[in-house]
Every structure is written in structure tokens, then in C-alpha cells.
Design a protein around this motif. Structure first.
Motif, PDB file in Angstrom:
ATOM      1  N   HIS A  20      -5.382  -9.624  -8.340  1.00  0.00           N
ATOM      2  CA  HIS A  20      -3.611  -9.573  -8.078  1.00  0.00           C
ATOM      3  C   HIS A  20      -3.837  -9.539  -6.888  1.00  0.00           C
ATOM      4  O   HIS A  20      -4.757  -8.914  -6.409  1.00  0.00           O
ATOM      5  CB  HIS A  20      -3.682  -7.937  -9.048  1.00  0.00           C
ATOM      6  CG  HIS A  20      -3.986  -7.084  -8.018  1.00  0.00           C
ATOM      7  ND1 HIS A  20      -5.524  -6.823  -8.208  1.00  0.00           N
ATOM      8  CD2 HIS A  20      -3.456  -6.314  -7.791  1.00  0.00           C
ATOM      9  CE1 HIS A  20      -5.472  -5.344  -8.101  1.00  0.00           C
ATOM     10  NE2 HIS A  20      -4.551  -4.669  -7.281  1.00  0.00           N
ATOM     11  N   SER A  21      -2.919 -10.100  -6.274  1.00  0.00           N
ATOM     12  CA  SER A  21      -2.748  -9.636  -4.793  1.00  0.00           C
ATOM     13  C   SER A  21      -2.105  -8.692  -4.281  1.00  0.00           C
ATOM     14  O   SER A  21      -0.899  -8.264  -5.056  1.00  0.00           O
ATOM     15  CB  SER A  21      -2.240 -10.871  -4.112  1.00  0.00           C
ATOM     16  OG  SER A  21      -0.664 -11.593  -4.907  1.00  0.00           O
ATOM     17  N   THR A  23       1.525  -7.247  -1.985  1.00  0.00           N
ATOM     18  CA  THR A  23       2.576  -7.700  -1.271  1.00  0.00           C
ATOM     19  C   THR A  23       2.564  -7.284   0.213  1.00  0.00           C
ATOM     20  O   THR A  23       3.002  -5.883   0.402  1.00  0.00           O
ATOM     21  CB  THR A  23       3.537  -7.504  -1.636  1.00  0.00           C
ATOM     22  OG1 THR A  23       3.726  -8.753  -3.014  1.00  0.00           O
ATOM     23  CG2 THR A  23       4.806  -8.504  -1.470  1.00  0.00           C
ATOM     24  N   LEU A  47      -5.140 -15.969   6.160  1.00  0.00           N
ATOM     25  CA  LEU A  47      -4.076 -16.175   5.288  1.00  0.00           C
ATOM     26  C   LEU A  47      -2.912 -17.964   5.102  1.00  0.00           C
ATOM     27  O   LEU A  47      -3.399 -18.257   6.375  1.00  0.00           O
ATOM     28  CB  LEU A  47      -2.585 -15.543   5.081  1.00  0.00           C
ATOM     29  CG  LEU A  47      -3.703 -13.743   5.201  1.00  0.00           C
ATOM     30  CD1 LEU A  47      -2.126 -12.737   5.642  1.00  0.00           C
ATOM     31  CD2 LEU A  47      -4.394 -13.834   3.815  1.00  0.00           C
ATOM     32  N   ASP A  63       1.952 -13.044   0.671  1.00  0.00           N
ATOM     33  CA  ASP A  63       0.313 -12.095  -0.376  1.00  0.00           C
ATOM     34  C   ASP A  63      -0.567 -12.105   0.367  1.00  0.00           C
ATOM     35  O   ASP A  63      -1.283 -13.614   0.522  1.00  0.00           O
ATOM     36  CB  ASP A  63       0.828 -13.629  -1.341  1.00  0.00           C
ATOM     37  CG  ASP A  63       1.987 -13.428  -1.824  1.00  0.00           C
ATOM     38  OD1 ASP A  63       2.505 -12.053  -3.031  1.00  0.00           O
ATOM     39  OD2 ASP A  63       2.890 -14.451  -2.793  1.00  0.00           O
ATOM     40  N   VAL A  64      -1.248 -11.127  -0.084  1.00  0.00           N
ATOM     41  CA  VAL A  64      -3.187 -11.078   0.649  1.00  0.00           C
ATOM     42  C   VAL A  64      -3.608 -10.805  -0.407  1.00  0.00           C
ATOM     43  O   VAL A  64      -2.919 -10.018  -1.049  1.00  0.00           O
ATOM     44  CB  VAL A  64      -2.567  -9.452   1.987  1.00  0.00           C
ATOM     45  CG1 VAL A  64      -3.709  -9.717   2.109  1.00  0.00           C
ATOM     46  CG2 VAL A  64      -1.375 -10.165   2.163  1.00  0.00           C
ATOM     47  N   PRO A  65      -5.025 -11.163  -0.571  1.00  0.00           N
ATOM     48  CA  PRO A  65      -6.193 -11.040  -1.590  1.00  0.00           C
ATOM     49  C   PRO A  65      -6.050  -9.083  -1.773  1.00  0.00           C
ATOM     50  O   PRO A  65      -6.366  -8.675  -0.553  1.00  0.00           O
ATOM     51  CB  PRO A  65      -6.503 -11.832  -1.169  1.00  0.00           C
ATOM     52  CG  PRO A  65      -6.877 -12.634   0.437  1.00  0.00           C
ATOM     53  CD  PRO A  65      -5.290 -12.352   0.561  1.00  0.00           C
ATOM     54  N   ALA A  66      -6.020  -9.258  -3.084  1.00  0.00           N
ATOM     55  CA  ALA A  66      -6.618  -7.322  -3.333  1.00  0.00           C
ATOM     56  C   ALA A  66      -7.692  -7.031  -2.014  1.00  0.00           C
ATOM     57  O   ALA A  66      -7.800  -6.292  -2.393  1.00  0.00           O
ATOM     58  CB  ALA A  66      -6.701  -7.211  -4.279  1.00  0.00           C
ATOM     59  N   TRP A  68      -9.171  -7.372   1.027  1.00  0.00           N
ATOM     60  CA  TRP A  68      -8.834  -8.696   2.350  1.00  0.00           C
ATOM     61  C   TRP A  68      -9.066  -7.498   3.585  1.00  0.00           C
ATOM     62  O   TRP A  68      -8.316  -6.313   3.541  1.00  0.00           O
ATOM     63  CB  TRP A  68      -7.263  -8.829   2.455  1.00  0.00           C
ATOM     64  CG  TRP A  68      -6.909  -9.555   3.593  1.00  0.00           C
ATOM     65  CD1 TRP A  68      -7.610 -10.877   4.001  1.00  0.00           C
ATOM     66  CD2 TRP A  68      -5.779  -9.144   4.567  1.00  0.00           C
ATOM     67  NE1 TRP A  68      -6.783 -11.204   4.899  1.00  0.00           N
ATOM     68  CE2 TRP A  68      -5.608 -10.584   5.600  1.00  0.00           C
ATOM     69  CE3 TRP A  68      -5.015  -8.052   5.094  1.00  0.00           C
ATOM     70  CZ2 TRP A  68      -4.953 -10.128   6.839  1.00  0.00           C
ATOM     71  CZ3 TRP A  68      -4.633  -8.383   6.258  1.00  0.00           C
ATOM     72  CH2 TRP A  68      -4.722  -9.575   6.633  1.00  0.00           C
ATOM     73  N   ASN A 235       1.589  -1.955  -2.640  1.00  0.00           N
ATOM     74  CA  ASN A 235       2.183  -2.737  -1.128  1.00  0.00           C
ATOM     75  C   ASN A 235       2.037  -2.451   0.008  1.00  0.00           C
ATOM     76  O   ASN A 235       3.091  -1.133   0.118  1.00  0.00           O
ATOM     77  CB  ASN A 235       3.200  -3.531  -2.223  1.00  0.00           C
ATOM     78  CG  ASN A 235       2.636  -4.178  -3.429  1.00  0.00           C
ATOM     79  OD1 ASN A 235       1.809  -4.561  -3.102  1.00  0.00           O
ATOM     80  ND2 ASN A 235       3.448  -4.182  -4.380  1.00  0.00           N
TER      81      ASN A 235
END
Ligand SMILES: *[C@@H]1O[C@H](CO)[C@@H](O)[C@H](O)[C@H]1NC(C)=O
Length: 242
Positions: A20-21, A23, A47, A63-66, A68, A235
């Protein structure tokens, strides 16, 4: 069989790596346009968006990788010259384009820093003025009531001593350098004999930043009051001029 095994493996990977990413929403409450930039740290992939324009009142989401780690900053007073080269008077990333493409902000720049740990861990985030200040900003966790916001709401430019000030074409202060950048001395840079948290106390210069923005890093070893944490799964909202 092989395809099924591969599929199983990749599903397991997606599950355990927290596919899941996260936000990250960016909102510009400044009276001027901001051009946010993003920089992935630690050798990770950049990104899909490393820079864009954010008008007054506008919001956008990343949207950022979980898992990161990286920085986000806001460039100001940007323009494109007659040759098509894009640049900004503060926090420029010198890419020549709106996208920063893996380049960071040239100090002075207010920074938002994240280390997102993926499923089951803790996220860490902070506002850093270690590289100076160019605009006020804040981080607000969303969907996690127990997690704290952190911000630099003050305008350091308005109290910046002349030896740290960066001025624009009209002579007004548009950014405030860190004492390390402006004066390059070990007590301000926490280098040499000042190279540990115990031997690098706050200085009269770092206190100027800390007084305006008590939650933000004002120099390299300002950890105690400046790092924030939240269980993974939240998020985040970044507000320019909160
Ligand atoms: C900070 O301290 C240094 C060294 O004592 C001094 O030269 C400087 O003027 C001071 N600056 C401010 C802004 O107080």
C-alpha cells in the motif's frame, strides 16, 4: 506451477513490504505560488513527481511507497528565462526544469523530512531548518488521531540577521541561511571538536530559528524536540504557510 509459485512469491513480497502506498497531500496557503520539489534519499528510486507548480490555494497528492525516506521542499519566485531554463530564487534545485530529477534544494531551504518504515513499524518525520529557512511549512498526520503535527509556522526571514540574510532583487530578505552555511565555523556546523550532540550546544544563531519555530530542527543535533513519530499507516498533509 512455476507461474503460480512466482505469483505467490510476489504477493507475499507485496504483502510483507507493505505494498500500500502513503498519500502525501501538499497544500499551498501562501499568498504566492510555490514549486514543491521531492528528493528520495538513501539511493532509492525518485518519486514519479520530483517537482511541480502549486498555486495559492491549490492542493495536490503524491503517492509515496510505504517504505520511503526523503525530503520535500518548496521553491519560491521561480521563472523560465528566454532560453527555456527554469530556475527559482529560493530552494532552487538547479535542474533547469520544473522537475528536480534527483537534485535537492540548494540552501537555504526549509525542509520536510520523512522516513516511512512500511508495515508494522514507525514513521519518523520532522521539519528541518538545518539548511536554513525559505518559507513556513507544516506536517500533519492524517487518519492517526494520536500522532502530532509539527511545523515551522514563523517567518524567520523577518528576524534574520544581516550576516545570514539572502536578499532578492528588491533588497528584501527572501531566505535565511544557517550559521553553518553563512559563517562556516565548527561550532555552527557541529564539526571537529563540536562533532557530537554533547559538544555542539545551541548557539545564538540557532536560537533565532528555534524561537520562531520551536518544533523544527534549528541545527544538526537539535534532536530532542524536533523528531516526531507515528505508527505506519498514516497519510500526511504538508502545508506551505500553515
Ligand atoms: C553571536 O555570537 C557571536 C560570537 O559571540 C557574535 O560575534 C555575533 O555577533 C552574535 N550574533 C548574534 C545575532 O547575536
Amino acid at each position: 506451477m512455476e507461474i503460480q509459485a512466482l505469483l505467490g512469491l510476489s504477493l507475499a513480497f507485496l504483502f510483507f513490504s507493505g505494498a500500500h502506498s502513503v498519500t502525501i497531500t501538499l497544500t499551498n496557503k501562501c499568498s504566492y505560488t510555490v514549486w514543491p520539489g521531492t528528493l528520495t534519499g538513501g539511493g532509492g528510486a525518485q518519486l514519479s513527481s520530483t517537482g511541480f507548480e502549486l498555486d495559492t490555494g491549490a492542493s495536490t497528492t503524491l503517492d509515496v511507497p510505504a517504505t520511503w525516506s526523503g525530503r520535500i521542499f518548496g521553491r519560491t519566485q521561480c521563472s523560465t528565462d528566454s532560453t527555456g531554463k527554469f530556475s527559482c530564487l529560493t530552494a532552487d534545485c538547479a535542474s533547469g526544469q520544473v522537475a528536480c530529477n534527483g537534485a535537492g534544494a540548494i540552501p537555504p531551504a526549509s525542509l520536510v523530512e520523512f522516513t516511512l518504515s512500511g508495515s508494522g513499524g514507525n514513521d519518523f518525520y520532522d521539519v528541518s531548518l538545518v539548511d536554513g529557512f525559505n518559507l513556513p511549512l507544516s506536517i500533519t498526520p492524517q487518519g492517526a488521531a494520536s500522532c502530532q503535527s509539527t511545523s515551522c509556522p514563523g517567518n524567520v526571514n523577518s528576524v534574520c540577521p544581516s550576516e545570514l540574510a539572502m536578499t532578492g532583487p528588491d533588497g528584501s530578505v527572501i531566505a535565511c541561511k544557517s550559521a553553518c552555511l553563512a559563517l562556516n565555523q565548527p561550532q555552527y556546523c557541529c564539526t571537529g571538536a563540536f562533532g557530537t550532540p554533547a559538544t555542539c550546544p545551541p548557539t545564538n544563531y540557532s536560537m533565532i530559528f528555534k524561537n520562531q519555530c520551536p518544533q523544527a530542527y534549528s541545527y544538526a543535533y537539535d534532536d530532542k524536540t524536533s523528531t516526531f513519530t507515528c505508527p505506519t499507516g498514516a497519510n500526511y498533509l504538508i502545508t506551505f504557510c500553515p
